[in-house]
Motif scaffolding. Sequence first.
Motif, PDB file in Angstrom:
ATOM      1  N   ILE A 258       9.032  19.720  -9.609  1.00 57.91           N
ATOM      2  CA  ILE A 258      10.492  19.684  -9.565  1.00 57.91           C
ATOM      3  C   ILE A 258      10.924  18.252  -9.265  1.00 57.91           C
ATOM      4  O   ILE A 258      10.486  17.651  -8.274  1.00 57.91           O
ATOM      5  N   ILE A 259      11.774  17.701 -10.117  1.00 57.03           N
ATOM      6  CA  ILE A 259      12.335  16.368  -9.877  1.00 57.03           C
ATOM      7  C   ILE A 259      13.828  16.538  -9.654  1.00 57.03           C
ATOM      8  O   ILE A 259      14.581  16.830 -10.596  1.00 57.03           O
ATOM      9  N   ASP A 260      14.254  16.412  -8.405  1.00 51.20           N
ATOM     10  CA  ASP A 260      15.674  16.597  -8.112  1.00 51.20           C
ATOM     11  C   ASP A 260      16.465  15.345  -8.478  1.00 51.20           C
ATOM     12  O   ASP A 260      15.897  14.333  -8.926  1.00 51.20           O
ATOM     13  N   PHE A 261      17.769  15.403  -8.273  1.00 47.74           N
ATOM     14  CA  PHE A 261      18.642  14.305  -8.700  1.00 47.74           C
ATOM     15  C   PHE A 261      18.280  12.999  -8.010  1.00 47.74           C
ATOM     16  O   PHE A 261      18.216  11.946  -8.643  1.00 47.74           O
ATOM     17  N   LYS A 262      18.003  13.075  -6.713  1.00 45.82           N
ATOM     18  CA  LYS A 262      17.680  11.858  -5.960  1.00 45.82           C
ATOM     19  C   LYS A 262      16.406  11.216  -6.482  1.00 45.82           C
ATOM     20  O   LYS A 262      16.337   9.990  -6.670  1.00 45.82           O
ATOM     21  N   ASP A 263      15.372  12.043  -6.719  1.00 46.06           N
ATOM     22  CA  ASP A 263      14.115  11.512  -7.254  1.00 46.06           C
ATOM     23  C   ASP A 263      14.307  10.946  -8.657  1.00 46.06           C
ATOM     24  O   ASP A 263      13.765   9.885  -8.995  1.00 46.06           O
ATOM     25  N   ALA A 264      15.049  11.691  -9.496  1.00 43.46           N
ATOM     26  CA  ALA A 264      15.288  11.239 -10.875  1.00 43.46           C
ATOM     27  C   ALA A 264      16.015   9.911 -10.883  1.00 43.46           C
ATOM     28  O   ALA A 264      15.671   8.989 -11.635  1.00 43.46           O
ATOM     29  N   GLU A 265      17.026   9.786 -10.034  1.00 40.87           N
ATOM     30  CA  GLU A 265      17.801   8.543  -9.947  1.00 40.87           C
ATOM     31  C   GLU A 265      16.898   7.372  -9.579  1.00 40.87           C
ATOM     32  O   GLU A 265      16.982   6.283 -10.170  1.00 40.87           O
ATOM     33  N   LYS A 266      16.001   7.601  -8.617  1.00 44.83           N
ATOM     34  CA  LYS A 266      15.102   6.540  -8.172  1.00 44.83           C
ATOM     35  C   LYS A 266      14.105   6.168  -9.264  1.00 44.83           C
ATOM     36  O   LYS A 266      13.850   4.982  -9.519  1.00 44.83           O
ATOM     37  N   ILE A 267      13.530   7.180  -9.935  1.00 43.34           N
ATOM     38  CA  ILE A 267      12.546   6.915 -10.985  1.00 43.34           C
ATOM     39  C   ILE A 267      13.181   6.158 -12.139  1.00 43.34           C
ATOM     40  O   ILE A 267      12.622   5.177 -12.653  1.00 43.34           O
ATOM     41  N   ILE A 268      14.366   6.614 -12.573  1.00 45.88           N
ATOM     42  CA  ILE A 268      15.055   5.960 -13.695  1.00 45.88           C
ATOM     43  C   ILE A 268      15.410   4.526 -13.325  1.00 45.88           C
ATOM     44  O   ILE A 268      15.223   3.598 -14.132  1.00 45.88           O
ATOM     45  N   TYR A 269      15.899   4.333 -12.114  1.00 47.72           N
ATOM     46  CA  TYR A 269      16.231   2.975 -11.655  1.00 47.72           C
ATOM     47  C   TYR A 269      14.987   2.086 -11.679  1.00 47.72           C
ATOM     48  O   TYR A 269      15.034   0.947 -12.164  1.00 47.72           O
ATOM     49  N   ASN A 270      13.867   2.599 -11.161  1.00 45.60           N
ATOM     50  CA  ASN A 270      12.637   1.806 -11.125  1.00 45.60           C
ATOM     51  C   ASN A 270      12.144   1.464 -12.529  1.00 45.60           C
ATOM     52  O   ASN A 270      11.715   0.332 -12.799  1.00 45.60           O
TER      53      ASN A 270
END
Length: 592
Positions: free
Chosen positions: A333-345
């Motif tokens: 499960i990739i929640d919004f916070k994790d997704a935001e961080k991964i996409i930013y990175n």
Amino acid sequence: MNVLFKVDENYIKSKIKQPFTIVKSNPINNGFQILVHKNKEICGYIRIYSKKDNTSNIDFSQIKNNRLEIESNFKENNIKIEKGTRMISISVSFNSKLDNLILKKIEDFLKVKEFKEQLFNGQKNYKFLTTTITIYNNGTINIQGKESKDLKDVMDFIINKRTEKNYNTLKLIFEENHNEIDINYDEFKEKMFKYHERLVEKYKLRALIEFLYSNDTVELLDMLSIYQIVSDKKDSILNYAQIVRPLGIVYEGFLLKLLYNVGELSEDFYLSSESIKNNKIGAYLKDNNNIERLRNIFPTINRTNSTLFSLLWPTWQKSRNELFHSDPIKPPIIDFKDAEKIIYNILEIMRDLLSVYIIQFDENKKLNQADTFSAIGIDESGKGDIFGPLVTVAAYVPGDKDFITFLINSGIKDSKKINDKKILELFDLIKTKKEIYWVNVTVKPKKYNELYSKIRNLNKLLAWEHARSLENLLTELSKQNINCETVIADQFEDNGLVEKSLMNLGKRIHLIKIPKAESNISVAVASVIARAQFLYEIKALGENIDCVLPKGAGQNVIEFIKQLKQESKLSDHDLDNYIKMNFKNVKEIIDK
């Protein structure tokens, strides 16, 4: 789906006469532009704009040399863009091989047209009339040529197929989160088209999408668009894996291409599909010895973003490895916070590595390649001179390989490596090149001393000048419909002073600060202009008191100031108009 306007070069080349030649074409807002040469000398750009009523107009305002002759050439040879006709270049990519339905639709279209089938490196080229359709083995269709009703039917079909695929991805996201999709297909399609260009500006992706392969470019823009749509519903969407997974593939494709380009991957490894199947790129990133070599390949990043290298492996692991090799019964499960961080990175890593790669490799070591790029360079002059102003210049240099080669061959480089006479000669040359746009911010000694007494920090003052010159130049470029998001400046501080000083337009660009930035041609141009402006200013100051003012801050300058005071040419009060008072050895003279 990626849609660009592109000139039909073969059509124009067949019409235009020597000594004029068309060198290249590239898209601009609402159309495209073509670069014209005469006997290998740059004349400028002809711009062709598509208007809302589907008509087009040709603009010669960017032609700086031989304009009348070029316009006459166009008229004599009846070169025009027909009303209601747009030149197109469309690249549509699918993750998997093209399905039979798409191939059948294209084949049905080709059956009723005269075409010539060609094979080139395993890809199929279908050429007919003014259009070429290329079908690549990796699942990409590329269509170039003149828009027509028949061709439009095929394009609409292909584009709809990709949009359907993306819509199904969006529906799956909602279904996985036990929600009903609240946007219909037509609304989704309209939003996707609007988001693409907007996201290029928001995330500063222009250089990146030129570097990526077309299928990765399309995937990147599509997934960011879907992310934009669902991010408004972040409270109801629990799993963003369907968006992060394709972006992980784009990230992997970027790394493979970059590592191959810098010699870290062999050609066999790069071209082998096994490099992806067996996670060899992950093994490469996991090896600390490899990461250490990358630190040495991109040394400038160590000073600006030392954490970037430590993010390479975990970002790949989260976006690519775990999502593709997870337990199918219990997917991650990739929640919004994790997704935001991964996409930013992912975006930060790709932008930063690409920026330094372009500067260190393409510009300096591989100038014969076509990967040159447009950039704004910023540099200053007078910082180390007691007499005279502090001059900062921002200069835009277009990414044309021939033009950049010409500038380098003319002797343009770091101004500190050029004598004053040559500086002024090069400045005269730069002034004749209308492709270069530049502005300067000159702070004369009296104003400099006032500002310094308030700020008490030279770097802060210099950061303000950098930001001001950049803002002025970006304002001018916007009037000329020139978009440039890459700005390169010398790294004179590590505390983010320049970033904090950026103004409205400056905050939208990608600022790269590196040591010895003058190795980049745009910064070298700014360096030469800044030094020339400084030389003119210090000469004018000297003429006010019938002197040739010395440059620098050595003992000879101090002795010269003492002599001026003895001869009563300058009082302590007048010194403020000629001298930067923050120099320690100057203070010692005045305090006596």
